[in-house]
Design an enzyme around this catalytic site. Structure first.
Site, PDB file in Angstrom:
ATOM      1  CG  ASP A  14      -0.222   0.062   2.559  1.00 16.76           C
ATOM      2  OD1 ASP A  14       0.954  -0.379   2.637  1.00 16.76           O
ATOM      3  OD2 ASP A  14      -0.816   0.561   3.537  1.00 16.76           O
ATOM      4  CG  ASP A  19       4.062   0.062   1.579  1.00 18.44           C
ATOM      5  OD1 ASP A  19       3.534  -1.035   1.747  1.00 18.44           O
ATOM      6  OD2 ASP A  19       3.868   1.028   2.337  1.00 18.44           O
ATOM      7  CG  ASN A  41       0.564   3.442   4.302  1.00 22.20           C
ATOM      8  OD1 ASN A  41       0.371   3.403   5.519  1.00 22.20           O
ATOM      9  ND2 ASN A  41       1.551   2.792   3.717  1.00 22.20           N
ATOM     10  CB  THR A 125       4.595  -4.235   2.863  1.00 22.89           C
ATOM     11  OG1 THR A 125       4.178  -3.756   1.586  1.00 22.89           O
ATOM     12  CG2 THR A 125       5.736  -5.226   2.704  1.00 22.89           C
ATOM     13  CG  PHE A 165      -1.693   1.491   9.596  1.00 20.63           C
ATOM     14  CD1 PHE A 165      -2.739   2.365   9.828  1.00 20.63           C
ATOM     15  CD2 PHE A 165      -1.489   1.029   8.304  1.00 20.63           C
ATOM     16  CE1 PHE A 165      -3.567   2.782   8.789  1.00 20.63           C
ATOM     17  CE2 PHE A 165      -2.303   1.439   7.255  1.00 20.63           C
ATOM     18  CZ  PHE A 165      -3.348   2.314   7.510  1.00 20.63           C
ATOM     19  CG  ASN A 166       0.426  -2.869   7.561  1.00 14.81           C
ATOM     20  OD1 ASN A 166      -0.038  -1.840   7.070  1.00 14.81           O
ATOM     21  ND2 ASN A 166       1.679  -3.249   7.368  1.00 14.81           N
ATOM     22  CG  HIS A 240       7.417   0.125   9.685  1.00 17.46           C
ATOM     23  ND1 HIS A 240       7.447  -0.139  11.031  1.00 17.46           N
ATOM     24  CD2 HIS A 240       7.017   1.428   9.584  1.00 17.46           C
ATOM     25  CE1 HIS A 240       7.084   0.942  11.709  1.00 17.46           C
ATOM     26  NE2 HIS A 240       6.818   1.901  10.851  1.00 17.46           N
ATOM     27  CG  ASP A 241       6.002  -1.698   4.593  1.00 19.35           C
ATOM     28  OD1 ASP A 241       5.595  -2.258   5.627  1.00 19.35           O
ATOM     29  OD2 ASP A 241       5.354  -0.815   3.993  1.00 19.35           O
TER      30      ASP A 241
END
Ligand code: BDR
Ligand code: CA
Length: 313
Positions: A14, A19, A41, A125, A165-166, A240-241
């Site tokens: 996203d 990402d 996102n 992700t 969040f995810n 993160h991703d």
């Protein structure tokens, strides 16, 4: 650079600043069979547009981009402009995309590609809506996958006190993924907060030649800016991703623990929480997940920089 293993993957994402970096690492170090997009996102039209822009910047004209779910399975769609800006990737001067999506049926693409290439890994992700829909629509899919590597969850939250969040965005989908029964690797907040885009690391990207590196450095600056402004204890955005991609391409960078992880879908305060069973009891349930708990952050960022460099001229 640490040793890399080239596996067939589909990146379900996203974009999103991190990402976008995950796309770069996947394109450099995996056999990237395609990119699928999901609302997260930002709304689906924007996450899809962003994926197309990033593939253009990388010259990935042959890599298909399929758009997927525009909303979570049950929850209302809610986005993260407070982190990523209205566009999903604010902060850089970006070109218009030069091509349209390959199709608007990400779920069908995932199913057909995984049937054609046994052992494909799904790297997720964003909210896990597309992956869950694919698992639910094709009973044979779980058995054909190499596995699923996802970014999400952790022993603390970022969207709520309990939920990352995810997971928070589509807990029902995440619960389907955690129950899928095959190899599963989770890169959660405990890990990703150890991997920050500090100013020194962003400078390494900025020092690379070419337009791509400048754009990605600008994206890192924006992303880190929102994180640092909103946090007491971060010197850069958690990257993160890319961890969900690096988990497959550079597994030796990470330390993992096998645990039973379940996703809370009904708690009034804890919806979207990943409950990681850390009990030291012999009768605890069998693990369903390799939880990534530590990494060599400098070496991992070096892989990111080298991945960007491989597309820079
Ligand atoms: C996750 O949420 C999104 O904002 C990022 O792209 C990442 O996938 C971190 O919680
Ligand atoms: Ca994401």
């Amino acid at each position: 650079m640490s040793e890399s293993t080239r596996l067939p993957i589909i990146l379900d994402c996203d974009p999103g600043h991190d990402d976008a970096i995950a796309i770069v690492v996947a394109a450099a170090h995996a056999d990237l069979l395609g990119i699928t997009t999901v609302a997260g996102n930002a709304p689906l039209e924007l996450t899809t547009r962003n994926a197309l822009i990033v593939t253009d910047l990388l010259g990935l004209t042959e890599t298909p981009v399929h758009s997927g779910a525009s909303r979570p399975l049950v929850a209302e769609a809610k986005h993260a402009d407070y982190v990523h800006g209205e566009s999903g990737i604010d902060g850089a001067d970006l070109p218009e995309p030069t091509r349209a999506v390959t199709s608007a049926d990400a779920v069908e693409f995932i199913i057909e590609t995984c049937r054609a290439t046994e052992g494909t890994w799904l790297v997720a992700t964003g909210p896990m809506t597309n992956v869950a829909l694919a698992l639910r629509s094709a009973n044979d899919l779980a058995g054909r996958l190499g596995g699923i590597s996802l970014m999400g969850g952790g022993s603390f939250g970022n969207r709520t006190a309990a939920a990352e969040f995810n997971m928070w965005a589509d807990p029902e989908a995440a619960a389907i993924v955690f129950d899928f029964g095959g190899p599963l690797i989770m890169s959660g907040l405990d890990l990703t907060h150890q991997f920050q885009a500090t100013p020194e690391r962003i400078d390494l990207v900025r020092a690379l030649p070419g337009r791509l590196a400048g754009v990605l450095a600008d994206l890192f600056v924006f992303f880190s800016g929102t994180y640092v402004q909103r946090s007491d204890n971060l010197t850069g955005a958690p990257v993160h991703d890319p961890c969900a991609v690096l988990a497959l391409t550079h597994p030796r960078l990470f330390e993992r623990r096998h645990r039973r992880v379940q996703v809370e879908t009904s708690g009034a305060l804890t919806r979207g929480m990943t409950l990681i069973d850390e009990r030291g009891l012999r009768e605890r349930p069998d693990p369903n997940c390799a939880v990534q708990v530590g990494l060599d952050a400098d070496a991992a960022f070096d892989v990111v920089v080298q991945a960007i460099a491989s597309f820079s001229h």
